[in-house]
Motif scaffolding. Structure first.
Motif, mmCIF file in Angstrom:
data_model
loop_
_atom_site.group_PDB
_atom_site.id
_atom_site.type_symbol
_atom_site.label_atom_id
_atom_site.label_comp_id
_atom_site.label_asym_id
_atom_site.label_seq_id
_atom_site.Cartn_x
_atom_site.Cartn_y
_atom_site.Cartn_z
ATOM 1 N N ARG A 124 -51.368 6.928 59.055
ATOM 2 C CA ARG A 124 -52.090 8.283 59.311
ATOM 3 C C ARG A 124 -53.626 8.417 59.206
ATOM 4 N NH1 ARG A 124 -47.069 9.069 56.981
ATOM 5 N NH2 ARG A 124 -45.708 10.326 58.456
ATOM 6 N N SER A 125 -54.247 7.569 58.323
ATOM 7 C CA SER A 125 -55.833 7.739 58.116
ATOM 8 C C SER A 125 -56.447 7.244 59.275
ATOM 9 C CB SER A 125 -56.131 6.992 56.709
ATOM 10 O OG SER A 125 -57.623 6.734 56.814
ATOM 11 N N GLN A 126 -55.954 6.017 59.801
ATOM 12 C CA GLN A 126 -56.461 5.289 61.104
ATOM 13 C C GLN A 126 -56.435 6.367 62.275
ATOM 14 O OE1 GLN A 126 -54.738 3.934 58.579
ATOM 15 N NE2 GLN A 126 -55.144 1.691 58.406
ATOM 16 N N LEU A 127 -55.099 6.848 62.354
ATOM 17 C CA LEU A 127 -54.589 7.686 63.394
ATOM 18 C C LEU A 127 -55.515 9.044 63.547
ATOM 19 C CD1 LEU A 127 -50.995 6.550 63.756
ATOM 20 C CD2 LEU A 127 -52.936 5.648 65.158
ATOM 21 N N SER A 128 -55.676 9.408 62.587
ATOM 22 C CA SER A 128 -56.413 10.770 62.491
ATOM 23 C C SER A 128 -57.751 10.513 63.340
ATOM 24 C CB SER A 128 -56.621 11.166 60.868
ATOM 25 O OG SER A 128 -55.230 11.524 60.519
ATOM 26 N N GLU A 129 -58.443 9.204 62.704
ATOM 27 C CA GLU A 129 -59.799 8.989 63.415
ATOM 28 C C GLU A 129 -59.566 9.108 64.872
ATOM 29 O OE1 GLU A 129 -63.239 5.834 63.063
ATOM 30 O OE2 GLU A 129 -61.292 5.319 62.026
ATOM 31 N N ARG A 131 -57.405 10.354 66.647
ATOM 32 C CA ARG A 131 -56.737 11.716 67.351
ATOM 33 C C ARG A 131 -58.041 12.531 67.420
ATOM 34 N NH1 ARG A 131 -52.787 15.665 63.862
ATOM 35 N NH2 ARG A 131 -54.465 15.427 62.283
ATOM 36 N N GLU A 132 -59.052 12.394 66.543
ATOM 37 C CA GLU A 132 -60.183 13.175 66.790
ATOM 38 C C GLU A 132 -61.109 12.744 67.755
ATOM 39 O OE1 GLU A 132 -64.258 14.144 63.772
ATOM 40 O OE2 GLU A 132 -62.350 13.375 62.907
ATOM 41 N N LYS A 134 -59.803 11.771 70.750
ATOM 42 C CA LYS A 134 -59.250 11.951 71.877
ATOM 43 C C LYS A 134 -59.396 11.052 73.240
ATOM 44 C CE LYS A 134 -59.730 16.866 70.896
ATOM 45 N NZ LYS A 134 -60.181 18.180 71.302
ATOM 46 N N GLN A 153 -45.877 7.161 64.465
ATOM 47 C CA GLN A 153 -46.971 7.817 63.687
ATOM 48 C C GLN A 153 -47.878 8.707 64.576
ATOM 49 O OE1 GLN A 153 -48.191 5.954 60.081
ATOM 50 N NE2 GLN A 153 -46.425 5.203 59.870
ATOM 51 N N LEU A 157 -48.234 12.649 64.893
ATOM 52 C CA LEU A 157 -49.491 13.386 64.757
ATOM 53 C C LEU A 157 -49.687 14.297 66.009
ATOM 54 C CD1 LEU A 157 -51.471 10.785 62.952
ATOM 55 C CD2 LEU A 157 -50.780 12.953 61.899
#
Length: 292
Positions: A124-129, A131-132, A134, A153, A157
């Motif tokens: 989730r940490s890597q994927l949050s980056e 997602r931001e 886009k 994941q 998200l």
């Protein structure tokens, strides 16, 4: 490898299946002048500066070009994120770097490169980056276990962009683990039953189904091609002497293999087509064939 050569006195070797083992084993085969052919090791370094190491599959130089073209043209992506398994330096890192270069040369822009490690469960940490940032697409040049978890994941998200994977993910476990999250995923791949076009290929898939009670997969088809290429070279050489078999392997031209027509060049690399697959309704479906 050393035991096979020194104790069992083999005259040829099929393997290893992945780039790391093929790189390690290839050095030993080269030192002992024993021809080695890997069914499925795609890293460009596997055959580099080797006279006795060959492959039955395409290499990552070709795969990365096709992946970039698939992303830019077929999938209409101008931007991408790449999530790479840094523990798989011989496969994921190498292929990821080649994709970055090819995608950029085709006018695309990689917005973020994130790193994971084999065995990790939470991305989730890597994927949050990701997602931001886009991106239009996410490229995942990793093996099936990590890719299945990544896909789940990504969707958990709320990211809906397409996912593009590579040959190391075309294993039933990707779908078994990923479920609905991998539906629609595209893959650059070696094989699809619908793409079988040779007499040998049709015979192989029929006999494989009869013996194993399941459809042939990419690794089975490539293993068969490696076997037929090596034994064919031994027959043409009329010898099991390493140097003569090596010469015959280099002379492999227009071999109509299980995975399609195959030619081996002077560097030990195979010139052959690539298949684009897509996960649909719980199976790998055929999209198109890309010729070299």
């Amino acid at each position: 490898m050393e035991r096979l050569i020194e104790q069992h006195h083999v005259v040829g070797i099929i393997g290893g299946a992945i780039s790391g083992s093929a790189l390690a084993g290839g050095s030993i085969a080269e030192k002992n002048t024993i021809p080695l052919i890997s069914p499925s090791a795609t890293n460009i370094l596997v055959t580099q500066d080797k006279k006795y190491v060959f492959r039955a599959c395409f290499d990552d130089a070709f795969q990365s070009q096709v992946a970039a073209r698939q992303a830019r043209i077929a999938m209409g992506a101008s931007t991408a994120a790449v999530v790479v398994d840094i523990a798989q330096a011989d496969y994921s890192v190498g292929l990821g770097n080649l994709f970055l270069k090819a995608f950029g040369e085709m006018g695309g822009k990689v917005l973020v490169t994130a790193y994971i490690q084999t065995g990790d469960r939470d991305f989730r940490s890597q994927l949050s980056e990701v997602r931001e940032a886009k991106p239009d697409i996410i490229y995942l040049p990793n093996y099936y276990t990590e890719n299945a978890l990544l896909a789940k994941q990504v969707r958990d998200l709320g990211m809906k962009m397409p996912l593009l994977m590579a040959d190391g993910a075309q294993v039933p476990a990707l779908i078994e683990t990923g479920g609905k999250a991998v539906d629609g995923v595209y893959l650059t791949a070696h094989f699809n039953l619908e793409a079988v076009s040779t007499t040998l290929g049709r015979r192989f898939v029929a006999n494989f189904k009869k013996q194993h009670k399941k459809d042939a997969d990419a690794f089975g088809a490539l293993g068969a091609d490696a076997y037929f290429i090596l034994t064919g070279a031994i027959k043409r050489a009329k010898s099991t002497e390493g140097s003569k078999v090596r010469t015959a392997l280099n002379d492999t031209k227009d071999f109509k293999g299980v995975t399609g027509p195959i030619k081996i060049n002077e560097d030990g690399n195979t010139i052959k087509r690539l298949v684009i697959n897509r996960v649909k309704n719980g199976s790998f479906t055929y999209v198109t064939t890309v010729n070299p």
